[in-house]
Design a protein around this motif. Structure first.
Motif, PDB file in Angstrom:
ATOM      1  N   LEU A  89       0.832  -1.216   0.000  1.00  0.00           N
ATOM      2  CA  LEU A  89       0.000   0.000   0.000  1.00  0.00           C
ATOM      3  C   LEU A  89       0.862   1.259   0.000  1.00  0.00           C
ATOM      4  O   LEU A  89       0.486   2.269  -0.590  1.00  0.00           O
ATOM      5  CB  LEU A  89      -0.912   0.000   1.237  1.00  0.00           C
ATOM      6  CG  LEU A  89      -2.114  -0.931   1.211  1.00  0.00           C
ATOM      7  CD1 LEU A  89      -2.753  -1.004   2.591  1.00  0.00           C
ATOM      8  CD2 LEU A  89      -3.129  -0.458   0.183  1.00  0.00           C
ATOM      9  N   ARG A  90       1.985   1.213   0.690  1.00  0.00           N
ATOM     10  CA  ARG A  90       2.884   2.352   0.838  1.00  0.00           C
ATOM     11  C   ARG A  90       2.119   3.619   1.225  1.00  0.00           C
ATOM     12  O   ARG A  90       2.247   4.665   0.575  1.00  0.00           O
ATOM     13  CB  ARG A  90       3.674   2.585  -0.452  1.00  0.00           C
ATOM     14  CG  ARG A  90       4.534   1.391  -0.860  1.00  0.00           C
ATOM     15  CD  ARG A  90       5.395   1.678  -2.068  1.00  0.00           C
ATOM     16  NE  ARG A  90       6.456   2.600  -1.731  1.00  0.00           N
ATOM     17  CZ  ARG A  90       6.698   3.733  -2.381  1.00  0.00           C
ATOM     18  NH1 ARG A  90       5.922   4.095  -3.390  1.00  0.00           N
ATOM     19  NH2 ARG A  90       7.686   4.515  -2.016  1.00  0.00           N
ATOM     20  N   PRO A  91       1.343   3.546   2.308  1.00  0.00           N
ATOM     21  CA  PRO A  91       0.549   4.714   2.699  1.00  0.00           C
ATOM     22  C   PRO A  91       1.415   5.861   3.221  1.00  0.00           C
ATOM     23  O   PRO A  91       0.973   7.014   3.207  1.00  0.00           O
ATOM     24  CB  PRO A  91      -0.346   4.165   3.816  1.00  0.00           C
ATOM     25  CG  PRO A  91       0.431   3.028   4.396  1.00  0.00           C
ATOM     26  CD  PRO A  91       1.153   2.414   3.247  1.00  0.00           C
ATOM     27  N   PHE A  92       2.616   5.527   3.673  1.00  0.00           N
ATOM     28  CA  PHE A  92       3.485   6.556   4.237  1.00  0.00           C
ATOM     29  C   PHE A  92       4.566   6.993   3.268  1.00  0.00           C
ATOM     30  O   PHE A  92       5.553   7.616   3.659  1.00  0.00           O
ATOM     31  CB  PHE A  92       4.128   6.047   5.535  1.00  0.00           C
ATOM     32  CG  PHE A  92       3.132   5.615   6.568  1.00  0.00           C
ATOM     33  CD1 PHE A  92       2.335   6.548   7.209  1.00  0.00           C
ATOM     34  CD2 PHE A  92       2.976   4.273   6.896  1.00  0.00           C
ATOM     35  CE1 PHE A  92       1.411   6.158   8.154  1.00  0.00           C
ATOM     36  CE2 PHE A  92       2.057   3.878   7.844  1.00  0.00           C
ATOM     37  CZ  PHE A  92       1.267   4.816   8.474  1.00  0.00           C
ATOM     38  N   ALA A 117       5.638  11.182   7.329  1.00  0.00           N
ATOM     39  CA  ALA A 117       4.934   9.949   6.970  1.00  0.00           C
ATOM     40  C   ALA A 117       3.446  10.062   7.279  1.00  0.00           C
ATOM     41  O   ALA A 117       2.583   9.639   6.485  1.00  0.00           O
ATOM     42  CB  ALA A 117       5.546   8.770   7.722  1.00  0.00           C
ATOM     43  N   ILE A 118       3.125  10.638   8.438  1.00  0.00           N
ATOM     44  CA  ILE A 118       1.719  10.811   8.828  1.00  0.00           C
ATOM     45  C   ILE A 118       1.010  11.733   7.843  1.00  0.00           C
ATOM     46  O   ILE A 118      -0.136  11.477   7.428  1.00  0.00           O
ATOM     47  CB  ILE A 118       1.635  11.357  10.261  1.00  0.00           C
ATOM     48  CG1 ILE A 118       2.121  10.294  11.253  1.00  0.00           C
ATOM     49  CG2 ILE A 118       0.223  11.797  10.595  1.00  0.00           C
ATOM     50  CD1 ILE A 118       2.250  10.797  12.685  1.00  0.00           C
ATOM     51  N   MET A 119       1.667  12.830   7.460  1.00  0.00           N
ATOM     52  CA  MET A 119       1.068  13.759   6.507  1.00  0.00           C
ATOM     53  C   MET A 119       0.856  13.101   5.144  1.00  0.00           C
ATOM     54  O   MET A 119      -0.147  13.340   4.474  1.00  0.00           O
ATOM     55  CB  MET A 119       1.966  14.991   6.348  1.00  0.00           C
ATOM     56  CG  MET A 119       2.090  15.816   7.614  1.00  0.00           C
ATOM     57  SD  MET A 119       0.484  16.338   8.246  1.00  0.00           S
ATOM     58  CE  MET A 119       0.916  16.769   9.919  1.00  0.00           C
ATOM     59  N   ASN A 120       1.803  12.269   4.761  1.00  0.00           N
ATOM     60  CA  ASN A 120       1.658  11.574   3.486  1.00  0.00           C
ATOM     61  C   ASN A 120       0.455  10.642   3.512  1.00  0.00           C
ATOM     62  O   ASN A 120      -0.309  10.545   2.535  1.00  0.00           O
ATOM     63  CB  ASN A 120       2.929  10.781   3.182  1.00  0.00           C
ATOM     64  CG  ASN A 120       2.994  10.315   1.744  1.00  0.00           C
ATOM     65  OD1 ASN A 120       3.349  11.069   0.846  1.00  0.00           O
ATOM     66  ND2 ASN A 120       2.639   9.052   1.523  1.00  0.00           N
ATOM     67  N   MET A 121       0.254   9.979   4.642  1.00  0.00           N
ATOM     68  CA  MET A 121      -0.914   9.099   4.784  1.00  0.00           C
ATOM     69  C   MET A 121      -2.202   9.904   4.727  1.00  0.00           C
ATOM     70  O   MET A 121      -3.188   9.514   4.093  1.00  0.00           O
ATOM     71  CB  MET A 121      -0.816   8.347   6.113  1.00  0.00           C
ATOM     72  CG  MET A 121      -2.083   7.628   6.543  1.00  0.00           C
ATOM     73  SD  MET A 121      -2.568   6.331   5.396  1.00  0.00           S
ATOM     74  CE  MET A 121      -4.126   5.818   6.130  1.00  0.00           C
TER      75      MET A 121
END
Length: 614
Positions: free
Chosen positions: A206-209, A331-335
């Motif tokens: 998924l690469r959510p981050f 990472a959180i912002m990217n998600m």
């Protein structure tokens, strides 16, 4: 007749008289010397012995076992006492030099260890403070996730891969973070545990981050392996010095030290010091085993210096830990920014979730608080908050000390036999008298002592303790070289954690051959680590996950959507994930076959299975 007879007698006695007259002056001079033991008495008393043990005048030394047996001021009892004292006197400067290097590296180890530990504490405190300000209650409700993250990092620093599998720990962290954030951005749905297990199993795909987890894993692995291995090396240095610095107590060394240091006392020359080459032969004989340590010692120091260069560059622990709060926030912002796309993929792969019963339509995603960003981080800023210094300053200092310590054991006799310990060439004690030392200078090391004229050394019996330290230094050198490439050698088997990761990675790819071509699955599974000096690219993994998984969508590549399945055992998702990780590691650890051999064997089987049947 009588006159001629008298003349004959006189002529016969004349030569004898001349001989006697020639002998009288030496005897007259020797008489005072034989009686001059007063200086010896004073010097012997100053050593803590009873001055009354010293004879008032010179005696025959026939009873002595070490010193010359002519006229002497020593008795056999005095010689035995001075022999014991000579070993302590020879040991003192060796102990002092060893103590100096022991204290020097004990202090450096303490500085580095304190710095790394405080940096971890500061990084956790900084993340907590900034996340509280940025995310508020939403972070505080999930703070234990980040607290556990730092506890596991600290455990890894202290105990290494024997306590924490760093790759598995980081994978668990991102999977847990994905589950929590996935619920937050989809508060209108209900997600049972089995559904979230479906989500967490596909975190990498998924690469959510974004690319943050991959880069952070690489940076943390490099930095932590380098930091803890370097610190362990600094700890080993004083340990080795403390165990091997003792001067030999062999009869040959005891005899040689007595003859060099106190036989001048017995001859009445208490101020006479040994010749330098004479002193070197005695010390090289008594420290023969220590000199054999020098080769592995120098190799070890070279490996330490090489790893120190890494700590200053791409493996800089400080530059990884100081901005870790910013990296996790990114990472959180990217998600958050890709939450819609991520959710759609999950719904298609794991099934459409049920709406939440108590969902309030007025509630928005932004209510969770994931809207802030941190200040930009400048890598040029070098804080001095950890242990009051910076890593660059610590490394610069320790590199100087490591260079100074090279060839310590082979040059130890030279450091002792200098200054006040020796006398000028023609004014020194050579073992028998005050004269030039004519014997050949012996080389360093046990094998060279077969020709030592001063110390009897059994070259067939090397010191067992020192041989163990040579082996310990050799083992630590291997660990330092592995850390230089970003690898952590496991204590039990000598394999690196990355070898296990490569094997596990390639096995997973082969098992997924039905959904991807054989060559694609194996193309990124290299049996050999590749080194990359840059801090941004992956190095030494041998299994480049993004190259295979980056463009592959697990949900859209399957013909039918994945359906959540209920677990066969009533495990929680955390217990089940740990159980799966444990099984994977156990399966790899028990196999005696190398990762490359396993890959080739399974590739052959897969190729046979995929050949069309006629």
């Amino acid at each position: 007749m009588q006159g001629s007879r008298g003349v004959a007698v006189i002529s016969t006695l004349a030569p004898l008289a001349l001989v006697l007259l020639a002998l009288l002056p030496p005897l007259a001079r020797a008489e005072p010397k034989a009686q001059s033991c007063s200086e010896v008495k004073a010097a012997y008393g100053s050593k803590g012995f009873a001055a009354n043990d010293v004879p008032s005048q010179g005696l025959s030394g026939v009873q002595l076992k070490v010193c010359p047996q002519g006229l002497t001021c020593c008795t056999l009892e005095m010689e035995e006492k001075l022999s014991q004292r000579s070993h302590s006197d020879l040991k003192a400067p060796v102990d002092q030099l060893s103590s100096n290097i022991h204290a020097m590296f004990t202090e450096r180890h303490r500085h580095f260890d304190q710095f790394f530990r405080e940096l971890l504490i500061n990084a956790e405190r900084s993340l907590n403070d900034m996340f509280v300000r940025t995310y508020g209650q939403m972070y505080m409700k999930n703070a234990e996730l980040f607290g556990n993250f730092f506890r596991e990092l600290n455990r890894y620093y202290v105990s290494g891969s024997a306590a924490v599998n760093l790759d598995a720990m980081l994978a668990d962290f991102w999977a847990d973070l994905l589950e929590r954030m996935f619920r937050l951005v989809n508060v209108q749905y209900e997600f049972p545990d089995e559904y979230m297990e479906c989500v967490s199993r596909h975190t990498e795909q998924l690469r959510p981050f974004g690319d943050v987890p991959r880069k952070l894993r690489l940076q943390l692995t490099r930095a932590f392996v380098a930091a803890r291995t370097f610190t362990r090396g600094l700890e080993l240095l004083p340990e080795a010095v403390g165990k091997v610095s003792a001067v030999s107590t062999s009869p040959g060394c005891a005899r040689a030290s007595m003859k060099m240091l106190y036989c001048p006392y017995c001859s009445g020359q208490v101020a006479l010091r040994p010749c330098q080459n004479y002193c070197l032969n005695v010390l090289r004989g008594c420290l023969a085993n220590q000199a054999d340590l020098d080769s592995e010692w120098n190799n070890f120091l070279d490996a330490m210096l090489s790893l120190a260069e890494r700590l200053e560059g791409p493996f800089n622990f400080e530059s990884v830990m100081d901005p870790i709060d910013v990296k996790i926030s990114d990472a959180i912002m990217n998600m958050q920014e890709n939450s819609i796309q991520v959710s759609q993929k999950v719904f298609q792969g794991c099934g459409q979730p049920k709406p939440a019963r108590e969902f309030r339509s007025t509630r928005s995603i932004k209510e969770g608080g994931f809207t802030g960003r941190f200040r930009p981080y400048s890598p040029d800023a070098r804080p001095t908050t950890a242990a009051g210094t910076s890593l660059d300053r610590l490394v610069t200092d320790v590199k100087k000390k490591l260079k100074q310590a090279k060839k310590f054991w082979s040059t130890l006799p030279d450091m002792v036999c200098t200054g006040d310990w020796v006398a000028p060439v023609d004014e020194c004690w050579n073992g028998t008298a005050k004269s030039r030392y004519e014997s050949v200078l012996t080389g360093s090391g046990l094998a060279n002592q077969v020709s030592n004229p001063e110390v009897e050394v059994d070259i067939t019996k090397p010191d067992v303790l020192i041989r163990r330290q040579i082996a310990a230094l050799r083992d630590m050198t291997s660990r330092l070289k592995a850390a230089h490439s970003g690898n952590d050698i496991t204590v039990e088997t000598g394999k690196t954690e990355r070898e296990y990761s490569r094997s596990d990675c390639c096995l997973r790819r082969i098992l997924s051959l039905l959904s991807s071509p054989v060559l694609t699955a194996l193309s990124s599974c290299s049996p050999f680590p590749e080194e990359d000096g840059s801090s941004g690219g992956e190095s030494g993994s041998g299994c480049q996950l993004p190259s295979c998984d980056e463009d592959r969508d697990i949900f859209f590549s399957t013909p039918t959507p994945l359906k959540p399945q209920k677990p066969t055992k009533p495990h929680t998702k955390e217990e089940k994930r740990k159980e799966e990780n444990g099984k994977a590691r156990a399966n790899v650890a028990v196999s005696p076959v190398s990762p490359s051999s396993t890959v080739l064997a399974l590739a052959g089987v897969a190729a046979v299975l995929l050949v069309p049947q006629r």
